[in-house]
Design a protein around this motif. Structure first.
Motif, mmCIF file in Angstrom:
data_model
loop_
_atom_site.group_PDB
_atom_site.id
_atom_site.type_symbol
_atom_site.label_atom_id
_atom_site.label_comp_id
_atom_site.label_asym_id
_atom_site.label_seq_id
_atom_site.Cartn_x
_atom_site.Cartn_y
_atom_site.Cartn_z
ATOM 1 N N UNK A 22 0.844 -1.190 0.000
ATOM 2 C CA UNK A 22 0.000 0.000 0.000
ATOM 3 C C UNK A 22 0.879 1.240 0.000
ATOM 4 N N UNK A 23 0.355 2.304 -0.573
ATOM 5 C CA UNK A 23 1.026 3.600 -0.576
ATOM 6 C C UNK A 23 0.313 4.476 0.441
ATOM 7 N N UNK A 24 1.050 4.968 1.423
ATOM 8 C CA UNK A 24 0.450 5.834 2.433
ATOM 9 C C UNK A 24 1.047 7.231 2.329
ATOM 10 N N UNK A 66 -3.061 8.407 5.000
ATOM 11 C CA UNK A 66 -4.146 8.089 4.078
ATOM 12 C C UNK A 66 -3.602 7.077 3.073
ATOM 13 N N UNK A 67 -4.222 5.924 3.014
ATOM 14 C CA UNK A 67 -3.830 4.910 2.016
ATOM 15 C C UNK A 67 -4.321 5.369 0.657
ATOM 16 N N UNK A 68 -3.384 5.639 -0.265
ATOM 17 C CA UNK A 68 -3.771 6.239 -1.539
ATOM 18 C C UNK A 68 -3.607 5.298 -2.731
ATOM 19 N N UNK A 69 -3.042 4.130 -2.515
ATOM 20 C CA UNK A 69 -2.943 3.154 -3.605
ATOM 21 C C UNK A 69 -2.641 1.792 -3.011
ATOM 22 N N UNK A 106 -6.394 2.458 -7.327
ATOM 23 C CA UNK A 106 -6.257 3.868 -6.907
ATOM 24 C C UNK A 106 -7.644 4.485 -7.003
ATOM 25 N N UNK A 107 -8.019 5.271 -6.013
ATOM 26 C CA UNK A 107 -9.372 5.845 -5.995
ATOM 27 C C UNK A 107 -9.327 7.376 -5.994
ATOM 28 N N UNK A 108 -10.479 8.002 -5.715
ATOM 29 C CA UNK A 108 -10.527 9.466 -5.658
ATOM 30 C C UNK A 108 -9.781 10.015 -4.451
#
Lengths: 472, 472
Positions: free
Chosen positions: A209-211, A220-223, A257-259
Motif C-alpha cells: 500500500x502507498x500511504x 491516508x492509504x492512496x494506492x 487507486x481511488x478518488x
C-alpha cells in the motif's frame, strides 16, 4: 476569505464546497456529486493514470456494475473480507431476482470468470486490463468526502494474469513504476508499505500500500497493489496451456487507486486561501485579470485580449472580464487554485509588461510581453516543483525514526508516522509495538532498510523499518 | 471468413464477438463486458459527444449511481413509467436499509434535488450539465447486446434548467444541432420524430426521438430529447428569483444517447467481412502489412518501418509483423474494420510505391511514397463520405412514402419506415392507421412537411408526415 488550515477537517469540507469540486448534500450518505470544476480535476488525474497504464501495455475495459452472488461468494477469504459491506440487489421492479446481485465492491470476482474464457494458451498471457469505475462499500465508519465514501466513483482497478510467480512479482514492480510516476506528477509524497498478513486485501497473498500523510498527521492509504497468486485462478479456473501442452493455473495481481488521489491533492497542497493545484491538474491554469481605471479601460482590455489569444493554444486560460472588483477576482481564482494569475493595469500597458502572480508562493513579478510565454512555461514547472518539494518537506517533518520503545512512545502522541527497526519476524514484533502505543502497525517500508540496527522489540538484527501511524 | 449480413441477427452477434468488441457471456443476463477493442471505439464515440456538448456550453458532472426511493417516487408519471424496471437495493451487508435505493434508470430524480440547491437567481441559469454513466433497466423483453440491455453502460444524459418555455424550446434546438453533428460524424442517417403522447418519456411534456433503420428494416431509437417543462421543477422545487425578485419555477429538459450509437455504427456500416468503421472511430486507422518473399525480407521490413514512422504522428497505425500469412492478416484487420491497409511487397519497394486498400470499397491503388500522406488524408475523408452516403442511400431505400391507406397497407410488409401525410389531429389519425397495420405509429417527422396533401385517415389538409415502423 480565509480557510484556516489548522482546523483541517473543517478546512477540507469548506474548500471542497467553496471551490465547487463536489457537493456532499446528495441525499444518500457517503455518496456525492462531482460538480464541473471537480470533474475537470478528476479528468486530468484519470487521464494521467490512463496514459501511464497504456504506456506499460495495460488496456482499458469496462465490466458490469453487478456481480452475481454466486460469483462473489466463490473465494472464501474474499467474501469474508467484503461480505458485510456489500450492497445487495434483491428485486427488479416487483420481481424477486433468482440470484441476488451485488454492487461490485471491487471486480476480481467479475473479471476472473471472463479471464477463464479469454485465456487459452501461454500466448494469451500476460493479460493486462484496467477500468475506471464506481465501486460500492456499505461503510459503517464515519464517511468523509473523497476519503471514506460508500460509492467510490473514481476507482481505477488494474488486473493482470501472468504465467509464473516471477512474472507476477515483475508485474508488481511495473505497477510500482506507474504509481511512482503518477504520485510524482501529483506532487504527493508517500511511503510504500507491505501490510502485515492481518491487514491484506481479502484474498491476497501480499498487499503493498502507498500511504501519504494528511495535514492532521493521519496517514491516508492512496494506492494498493495485491499479489493474488493462484487462489482466485483456482476457484475461477483461470488456466493456460504452457509451452509443453500442460494446463497451468495463472498468477493474478490487482492494483487500485481511488478518488483519494484527489483528496490528497486538495488536502496536502491547499493553503489558507483554498486550493493550490499543480498546473497539470488545474481546470484553469492561467487567469488574466484586467485592472481597469476610468478612461483606460479600452487599452487594458485590448492588451488582456492580446495576452489571452497568445496563451490559449498552449494553456487553459481564462480572461476574467466580469464586473467584480480585482480583489474579489483574486480571491475567487485563488480559492480555485489557479496556478498563475496575470494582472494587467494601465501602467503595465504603457511599459509593455504584465504582472505575474504565483498561487503557490504569492510572489509577483513583472515580465515583458515578449518574454511572457517563456516565463509561463518556466513558472509552471517551478510551481510544480515547489509544490512537490513543499509537500515532501512537510511529509518528512512528520516522520520520526525511533530506535527504542521509549523513543517510539515519545513519538506516539506526535502526528505522523513512526518508523523503527524490526527483525525478520516483523509481523509479530510490529504487533507487539502496536499493543503498547496508540498508533497502528501499518507494515514495513519497502524503500528503506536498516543497516546494523537492532529490532526495537526483540533486539535481534533488524531487517526492515516498521511503520506505525493513525490512518484515515 | 465471411459473415453473411442477410441473416442480420446472427451477423451482429458474430461480428461483435469476433472483432472482440464486447463479450456477451458475462453471467448476468443483459449485462456485457467491453473488451479493449470495443472500449476504444466507445471512447472515440463518447469523446466526440463530449466535445460537441462542451462546445455548446454543457459541463460534465458525475452523480451517484443510487437514488433514494423517496426521490425516485416523487414525480408520479416518472415512477409509473420506470417503476417496473427498477433494480432495488434493500440491504447493505446484512443490514436492511432505512430507505430502499434504486439503481438509476435515468437521473432526473437524482439531479433535480441538487439543481434546487444550486440555482438561486436568474444569473445561475441556464444550467447545462451532462454525464456519461451506467443506467439500469430490468428489461423483460428479449435482451440484445448494445441494443436492449439491463445495464446501459454508455448513457450520455444532458440535463438543462432554463428560465422560460422559449428558452427550453431553444435548448431543444441546440441539442438538435449537437445530435445532428454527432450522427453526421458517425455517418448514421436518421429521422427526427416527435413521439405521440402515449409514447413520451415518463414525465415529459414532449419527446423527440431519433430513429435510424437497421439492416433488418426495423427502426432503432438512437437518441432522445425531452421537454420536461415545469413538472419536475415543481416536485423538486427548482426555482429561481427572476429580474423582478419573483420566485419562478425553472423549465427543464433532458437528452439521452446510449451505446446504441455503437450498435448502429456496427450494424449499419458493416459488411460480409465484418466491421466497417469511419476512420475517426477506428481503433486502428491504418494497418501496414509487409508482403515478405525469401531474400527480400529486410528491404520490405525496412520500408514498412519507414512508412510506420512517417504515419504514426497523425494516425493510429499498426505494423503487423506477426508470423501469419498476408491473407490471414487481411481478414483479421478487415474484420476489425481498419479503414486503410497498406501493402508493401518487394516490387513496391523497387518501384518506390506502396499499395493502398480501402476497407469500404475494397479498391486498391498504388501510390508513390512521396504522395502517401496526402493520399491517406484524402482517402480517409473519402471513406467517411462514402460510408455515410451508402448508409444514407440504404436508409432512403427503406422509406416508403404512401398517400393512402391502401398504399400504407402495401408497404406494411416491407421492411423499413412508412411515411404518410396526417392532419393537425395527428395522434388520433396516426393511431387509426396503426390499428389497421402491423407497423407501429412512431410519431411525426420533424424535418419534413407535406404541401397540399390530405390526411390519409380523415382527408383533412395534411400538416405532418406520420412515421410507422417496427422498432427494436
Amino acid at each position: 476569505m480565509e480557510f484556516p488550515k489548522e482546523n483541517f477537517s473543517e478546512w477540507y469540507q469548506e474548500v471542497l464546497e467553496s471551490a465547487e469540486l463536489v457537493d456532499n448534500r446528495y441525499p444518500v450518505k457517503g455518496m456525492l456529486v462531482w460538480r464541473p470544476n471537480g470533474f475537470k480535476i478528476r479528468k486530468y488525474v484519470t487521464d494521467l493514470l490512463r496514459e501511464l497504464l497504456e504506456e506499460t501495455g495495460h488496456q482499458e475495459v469496462l465490466f458490469p456494475t453487478l456481480i452475481p452472488e454466486t460469483a462473489l461468494n466463490k473465494e472464501g477469504e474474499h467474501i469474508r473480507g467484503f461480505g458485510s459491506e456489500v450492497y445487495w440487489i434483491t428485486h427488479g421492479g416487483e420481481t424477486p431476482l433468482d440470484v441476488k446481485l451485488a454492487l461490485r465492491p471491487t471486480s476480481e470476482t467479475a473479471m476472473y470468470p471472463m479471464f477463464a474464457l479469454w485465456i487459452r494458451s501461454h500466448a494469451d498471457l500476460p493479460l493486462r486490463v484496467f477500468q475506471i469505475v464506481s465501486v460500492f462499500r456499505y461503510e459503517t465508519k464515519h464517511t468523509r468526502p473523497l476519503i471514506r465514501v460508500r460509492e467510490v466513483s473514481t476507482f481505477k482497478e488494474a488486473h493482470c494474469a501472468l504465467k509464473t510467480e516471477e512474472e507476477a512479482e515483475k508485474e508488481m514492480r511495473i505497477i510500482d513504476g506507474v504509481y511512482k510516476a503518477f504520485w510524482d506528477e501529483l506532487g504527493i509524497p508517500f511511503v510504500r508499505v507491505q501490510r502485515p498478513s492481518w491487514d491484506k486485501f481479502a484474498g491476497a497473498d501480499k498487499t503493498i500500500a502507498y500511504d501519504t500523510i494528511m495535514p492532521t498527521g493521519r496517514t491516508l492509504q492512496i494506492a494498493t497493489s495485491h499479489r493474488l497468486s493462484q487462489k482466485f485462478s483456482e476457484v475461477f479456473d483461470v488456466k493456460y496451456e504452457d509451452e509443453n501442452g500442460e494446463q497451468k493455473l495463472a498468477y493474478l495481481t490487482s492494483h487500485g487507486i481511488s478518488e483519494r488521489a484527489i483528496a490528497a491533492l486538495v488536502g496536502i497542497h491547499g493553503d489558507n486561501r483554498g486550493l493550490v493545484l499543480p498546473p497539470r491538474f488545474a481546470p484553469v491554469q492561467v487567469v488574466i485579470v484586467p485592472i481597469l481605471y476610468k478612461g483606460k479601460e479600452n487599452q487594458v482590455m485590448e492588451k488582456a485580449m492580446e495576452v489571452y489569444e497568445k496563451l490559449k493554444y498552449n494553456w487553459r486560460v481564462e480572461l476574467d472580464d466580469s464586473d467584480s472588483n480585482p480583489g474579489d477576482k483574486f480571491y475567487y481564482w485563488e480559492l480555485r487554485g489557479v496556478p498563475i494569475r496575470i494582472e494587467i493595469g494601465p501602467r503595465d500597458v504603457e511599459n509593455g509588461v504584465v504582472t505575474l502572480a504565483r498561487r503557490d508562493t504569492k510572489e509577483k513579478t513583472q515580465v515583458k510581453m515578449e518574454e511572457l510565454e517563456d516565463k509561463i512555461n518556466r513558472l509552471a514547472e517551478e510551481i510544480h516543483n515547489n509544490i512537490a518539494k513543499r509537500a515532501r518537506d512537510e511529509f518528512l517533518s512528520k516522520v520520526v525514526t525511533a530506535r527504542s520503545i521509549d523513543e517510539i512512545k515519545d513519538a506516539d502522541n506526535k502526528p505522523g508516522i513512526i518508523k523503527a527497526p524490526l527483525c525478520e519476524n516483523w509481523e509479530e514484533c510490529g504487533k507487539a509495538v502496536q499493543d503498547q502505543i496508540n498508533k497502528e502497525f501499518r507494515g514495513i517500508d519497502l524503500d528503506d532498510a536498516p543497516d546494523g540496527e537492532k529490532c526495537v522489540v526483540c533486539g535481534k538484527p533488524a531487517k526492515y523499518y516498521g511503520i506505525w501511524s493513525n490512518a484515515y
